[in-house]
Scaffold this active site. Sequence first.
Site, PDB file in Angstrom:
ATOM      1  N   ASP A  44       0.840  -1.196   0.000  1.00 10.82           N
ATOM      2  CA  ASP A  44       0.000   0.000   0.000  1.00 10.82           C
ATOM      3  C   ASP A  44       0.878   1.252   0.000  1.00 10.82           C
ATOM      4  O   ASP A  44       1.614   1.499   0.955  1.00 10.82           O
ATOM      5  CB  ASP A  44      -0.904   0.015   1.243  1.00 10.82           C
ATOM      6  CG  ASP A  44      -1.847   1.199   1.208  1.00 10.82           C
ATOM      7  OD1 ASP A  44      -2.807   1.153   0.411  1.00 10.82           O
ATOM      8  OD2 ASP A  44      -1.612   2.191   1.929  1.00 10.82           O
ATOM      9  N   TYR A  49       3.014   9.886   0.776  1.00 12.09           N
ATOM     10  CA  TYR A  49       3.966   9.297   1.733  1.00 12.09           C
ATOM     11  C   TYR A  49       5.426   9.648   1.400  1.00 12.09           C
ATOM     12  O   TYR A  49       6.327   9.372   2.191  1.00 12.09           O
ATOM     13  CB  TYR A  49       3.804   7.769   1.816  1.00 12.09           C
ATOM     14  CG  TYR A  49       2.412   7.301   2.203  1.00 12.09           C
ATOM     15  CD1 TYR A  49       1.483   8.187   2.749  1.00 12.09           C
ATOM     16  CD2 TYR A  49       2.021   5.973   2.021  1.00 12.09           C
ATOM     17  CE1 TYR A  49       0.204   7.760   3.087  1.00 12.09           C
ATOM     18  CE2 TYR A  49       0.745   5.550   2.367  1.00 12.09           C
ATOM     19  CZ  TYR A  49      -0.158   6.446   2.890  1.00 12.09           C
ATOM     20  OH  TYR A  49      -1.411   6.016   3.222  1.00 12.09           O
ATOM     21  N   LYS A  78      -2.195   6.324  -4.334  1.00  9.70           N
ATOM     22  CA  LYS A  78      -3.338   7.198  -4.036  1.00  9.70           C
ATOM     23  C   LYS A  78      -3.077   8.619  -4.529  1.00  9.70           C
ATOM     24  O   LYS A  78      -1.956   9.113  -4.431  1.00  9.70           O
ATOM     25  CB  LYS A  78      -3.605   7.252  -2.523  1.00  9.70           C
ATOM     26  CG  LYS A  78      -3.645   5.892  -1.842  1.00  9.70           C
ATOM     27  CD  LYS A  78      -4.065   5.954  -0.389  1.00  9.70           C
ATOM     28  CE  LYS A  78      -3.808   4.644   0.323  1.00  9.70           C
ATOM     29  NZ  LYS A  78      -2.443   4.498   0.844  1.00  9.70           N
ATOM     30  N   HIS A 111      -7.448   9.591  -2.276  1.00 12.74           N
ATOM     31  CA  HIS A 111      -6.989   9.418  -0.890  1.00 12.74           C
ATOM     32  C   HIS A 111      -8.032   9.911   0.130  1.00 12.74           C
ATOM     33  O   HIS A 111      -8.257   9.285   1.162  1.00 12.74           O
ATOM     34  CB  HIS A 111      -5.658  10.170  -0.720  1.00 12.74           C
ATOM     35  CG  HIS A 111      -4.757   9.610   0.323  1.00 12.74           C
ATOM     36  ND1 HIS A 111      -3.390   9.553   0.184  1.00 12.74           N
ATOM     37  CD2 HIS A 111      -5.009   9.094   1.546  1.00 12.74           C
ATOM     38  CE1 HIS A 111      -2.851   9.012   1.259  1.00 12.74           C
ATOM     39  NE2 HIS A 111      -3.815   8.734   2.107  1.00 12.74           N
TER      40      HIS A 111
END
Length: 312
Positions: A44, A49, A78, A111
């Site tokens: 994921d 990130y 995302k 997201h």
Amino acid sequence: MGHTLKLNNGHEIPIVGLGTYKSPPGQVQEAVKAAITCGYRHIDCAWFYENEAEVGQGIHAKIADGTIKREDIFITSKLWNNFHAKNSVVPMLRDSLKKLNLDYVDLYLIHWPMGFKETAPTLPPDSSGYSDVDYIETWQGMEECVKLGLAKSIGLSNFNSEQITRILQNCTIKPVVNQVEVNPNINQKKLIKFCKDRDIVVVGFCPLGRSNYVGLRPNFPTPTIHDPKVIEMAKKYNKTPAQIVLNYLVSLGISVIPKSVTPSRIAENIDIFDFRLDTDDIAYLDACNKNQRCSPQSNHADHKYFPFKIEF
Ligand SMILES: NC(=O)c1ccc[n+]([C@@H]2O[C@H](COP(=O)([O-])OP(=O)(O)OC[C@H]3O[C@@H](n4cnc5c(N)ncnc54)[C@H](OP(=O)(O)O)[C@@H]3O)[C@@H](O)[C@H]2O)c1
């Protein structure tokens, strides 16, 4: 692919995936390699990130050493909130693909339902950074990603039942997944049933209650893996508290994406399929539900599309 759930478009998602939020760039590559070595086939990721390049290096190292082929592994990314305008979606997926060094992702998610201005910080301090782009428009960009072969499947994250209904009423390609927080403190039984009835799989994030945040935020919900009764329960099954919690979550019919950069924990978190919890233990874990989130996103609660204003 091991244990999987079927998506509404025929693809399959491996039940346990590796989470990568806050996995430091220097460590996440090793975490991804360790995960693939011990059998994970689902990672994921997200543009937000800021570590997709290193995640990609980990994946490519395991392709290069012959452990997996690209088609053996399920990669999620995302779209971040600043890029909800229809014409920004494909370029942002291309940006993630470039970082991951992949031709396609298996799953691309919106997201959050809330949009931010493209020029605003990624986490705007106040409403002047919000955009009111409707996520229905964003979804049209997501559909384009499938048509271009850049994403095998598309889905949602942090959408509530009313927002999912609006997407279903306005889509040509159905979302396959809604990724939301699920752990014993917020077991999401109503949202899981709502999604199941519409052939949407729930992927549960923060499955271990994000124990790294304890003490960082006032009133942070105590992760169930620290509950003395769950620690006792773990001894009874000769398992760890994390394995008890993940086994319980999987029994709700969802996929889970525990994050770890610790090889022993990475191995532990996928070794959850060889036991069954007693009815009493399931009842105890069910009773832990308090609808308490470790990811409440309350700084953006005044956004038009903030999802947590209704029960589920
Ligand atoms: N869609 C969204 O909005 C959203 C939001 C949040 C998260 N996510 C996704 O969901 C993933 C998981 O959520 P999360 O990372 O917030 O929280 P989490 O997986 O619930 O918890 C991660 C924490 O648990 C520790 N841990 C891992 N395995 C353990 C074990 N077996 N025993 C004890 N502690 C253990 C990790 O430590 P070490 O790493 O130090 O081992 C880390 O501190 C994220 O990484 C991300 O991919 C998505």
